[in-house]
Design a protein around this motif. Structure first.
Motif, PDB file in Angstrom:
ATOM      1  N   ILE A  55      95.427  52.558  57.886  1.00 52.27           N
ATOM      2  CA  ILE A  55      94.644  51.356  57.589  1.00 52.27           C
ATOM      3  C   ILE A  55      93.658  51.218  58.743  1.00 52.27           C
ATOM      4  N   TRP A  56      92.423  50.821  58.400  1.00 48.56           N
ATOM      5  CA  TRP A  56      91.373  50.750  59.416  1.00 48.56           C
ATOM      6  C   TRP A  56      90.726  49.373  59.388  1.00 48.56           C
ATOM      7  N   LYS A  57      90.366  48.953  60.594  1.00 43.28           N
ATOM      8  CA  LYS A  57      89.831  47.604  60.777  1.00 43.28           C
ATOM      9  C   LYS A  57      88.432  47.707  61.356  1.00 43.28           C
ATOM     10  N   LYS A  58      87.500  47.055  60.708  1.00 46.36           N
ATOM     11  CA  LYS A  58      86.144  46.976  61.261  1.00 46.36           C
ATOM     12  C   LYS A  58      85.904  45.558  61.752  1.00 46.36           C
ATOM     13  N   TRP A  83      84.206  50.053  64.116  1.00 48.77           N
ATOM     14  CA  TRP A  83      85.533  50.478  63.662  1.00 48.77           C
ATOM     15  C   TRP A  83      86.445  50.510  64.881  1.00 48.77           C
ATOM     16  N   VAL A  84      87.512  49.714  64.862  1.00 50.87           N
ATOM     17  CA  VAL A  84      88.355  49.533  66.047  1.00 50.87           C
ATOM     18  C   VAL A  84      89.041  50.846  66.439  1.00 50.87           C
ATOM     19  N   SER A  85      89.003  51.139  67.727  1.00 51.43           N
ATOM     20  CA  SER A  85      89.681  52.308  68.331  1.00 51.43           C
ATOM     21  C   SER A  85      89.088  53.654  67.946  1.00 51.43           C
ATOM     22  N   ALA A  86      88.004  53.686  67.166  1.00 51.96           N
ATOM     23  CA  ALA A  86      87.475  54.967  66.704  1.00 51.96           C
ATOM     24  C   ALA A  86      86.976  55.821  67.875  1.00 51.96           C
ATOM     25  N   HIS A  87      86.276  55.170  68.796  1.00 47.96           N
ATOM     26  CA  HIS A  87      85.687  55.921  69.909  1.00 47.96           C
ATOM     27  C   HIS A  87      86.328  55.562  71.240  1.00 47.96           C
ATOM     28  N   PRO A  88      86.225  56.488  72.223  1.00 42.05           N
ATOM     29  CA  PRO A  88      86.780  56.228  73.552  1.00 42.05           C
ATOM     30  C   PRO A  88      86.084  55.029  74.205  1.00 42.05           C
TER      31      PRO A  88
END
Lengths: 78, 139, 139, 78
Positions: free
Chosen positions: C122-125, C134-139
Motif C-alpha cells: 500500500i502506498w501513500k502520497k 510518494w512517502v519513503s520512495a526516495h532517500p
C-alpha cells in the motif's frame, strides 16, 4: 478519626466506616496494630495499604483527629 | 483539555474515549478495552462487581494520566472506569491515548493500564459457581 | 471466524473492528487507530492518497493475521485499511486484537501494525504545500 | 508477461501495466536490469521489490510468460 473500609476490609470489619479516637492512635503504624488486634482477619490479606486523606501513607505518617483514613486491601480494578 | 478521567456507573463508550484523544496533530491512537471474561483460573464467572474509593481513585487516575503525559510523547489520554455490577463481555475500563507516533501511544497505554491495576483503589468481586471472591485479597 | 481483513474505499468503523474481536473468553482488547496528521517533518499536509495492490495486500494482511494468531495468545484479530483520498483526522488503518490477557493483545497489535507498514503493498502520497510526494520512495 | 506498476513506479513508467516478452526476460534479476535500463529513475528509489503472482520474489526466481509481475516501490501504508 474516621476510618473508611473498602472491598474485603468492609466485610471483615462489618461497617463502611468506623471512628477511632485520635488520642489513642497517633501514627499509621499504631493504627495498623490496633486494627489487626481488633480484626485478626486483616492480617490474612495479601496486603493492606493505608491512605490518609486520599493519599497512600507510610507507617511513619502521624495521624490527627480530623484525618480521613482508608483501608486499601489489594486493588483489582481494570 | 488533554486528559479525561471518569468513574461511572453507566456503560463506558469506546467512541467517546476515542473522540476525546483525537486531534489533527496525532498520527496514532492506542486503545485498551478491558472486558469481563467468562472464566478465571478455569472457573466459570457469572458476573463481577466493582467498588471504588471514588474520590481517591479519581486522584490516582489523574496521577497516572499526568505521569503518562510527562513520560511519553503523547498529546492526550482518556481513562474511564466503570463501577457496579457487570455481566460477561461488559467493559470495566477503557484507556485511549493519542500521539504523533504509534510507539509512544502504545507505551503510554500499557503504562496506564498496568499502573491502574497496581495503584487505583478499585476492587473487583467475582461471582463464581463456588461463591463470591474479592480478587487478589488472599494469598 | 477469528480474523477479519478488509480494504475499503469507505470510512473505517472502530466499532465494527472492536465488535469483531469481542468474545466472552476475552479479558482484553488492544486497538490501534492510524489517523492522518496535519504535518510531516514540519511541513503542513493537506490530504493523503492511498493506493493498494489490493489482491496482494489482502494476502499479506492475512499472513500478518495468521502470524499474530500463531505467535501470541490472542483469539481474534481485525485489520482494516482504507484506500483513496483522506483528509486530516481521517482513519487509514484500524487494527483490533482480542485476547484473554492484555500483554498478548498489546504485543500482537504492535506486531501487526509494524509488519503492515513494512510489508503490505500500500502506498501513500502526501499533498504538501511544496507539492505531492510518494512517502519513503526516495532517500 | 504482464508487469503491474504501483505508486511512484506507475509515474516513472507512465502506465499502470506493461507487457514484456517472456522470451527475453526469464528471471527476476533479468527483469530488474531490463527495467532499470529502460527507466533509469527506478534505480533512484529507496528500494524496489518484485512480486510474482502476488508473492514477494527473490532475484533468482524464474519467470514464465503467464506470470503476473508487480513492481513494489517502498511501501507506506498504515
Amino acid at each position: 478519626m474516621k476510618v473508611l473500609t473498602f472491598g474485603i476490609t468492609r466485610e471483615i470489619i462489618g461497617a463502611a466506616e468506623i471512628t477511632l479516637s485520635g488520642n489513642s492512635v497517633t501514627s499509621v503504624e499504631q493504627l495498623r496494630s490496633v486494627l489487626t488486634e481488633r480484626y485478626p482477619k486483616l492480617s490474612q490479606l495479601n496486603s493492606l495499604a493505608i491512605a490518609v486523606n486520599e493519599v497512600y501513607a507510610n507507617d511513619e505518617i502521624q495521624l490527627n483527629e480530623e484525618d480521613v483514613v482508608a483501608l486499601i486491601p489489594p486493588v483489582s480494578g481494570g | 483539555m488533554i486528559k479525561n478521567i471518569e468513574i461511572s456507573a453507566d456503560s463506558l463508550s469506546l467512541q467517546r474515549c476515542r473522540d476525546f484523544v483525537n486531534s489533527p496533530a496525532n498520527g496514532a491512537e492506542a486503545v485498551f478495552i478491558g472486558t469481563v471474561r467468562n472464566a478465571t483460573n478455569g472457573q466459570a464467572v457469572s458476573k463481577l462487581f466493582f467498588e471504588a474509593y471514588e474520590s481517591m481513585a479519581i486522584k490516582e487516575m489523574n496521577l497516572i494520566a499526568d505521569q503518562a503525559l510527562h513520560s511519553f510523547r503523547i498529546s492526550k489520554i482518556a481513562i474511564h472506569h466503570r463501577i457496579g455490577e457487570l455481566g460477561i463481555g461488559e467493559i470495566p475500563v477503557i484507556i485511549a491515548v493519542g500521539s504523533a507516533h504509534r510507539k509512544a501511544a502504545f507505551q503510554a497505554c500499557q503504562y496506564a493500564i498496568d499502573t491502574l491495576k497496581e495503584k487505583v483503589p478499585i476492587w473487583k468481586k467475582e461471582y463464581l459457581t463456588s461463591g463470591e471472591v474479592w480478587v487478589s485479597a488472599h494469598p
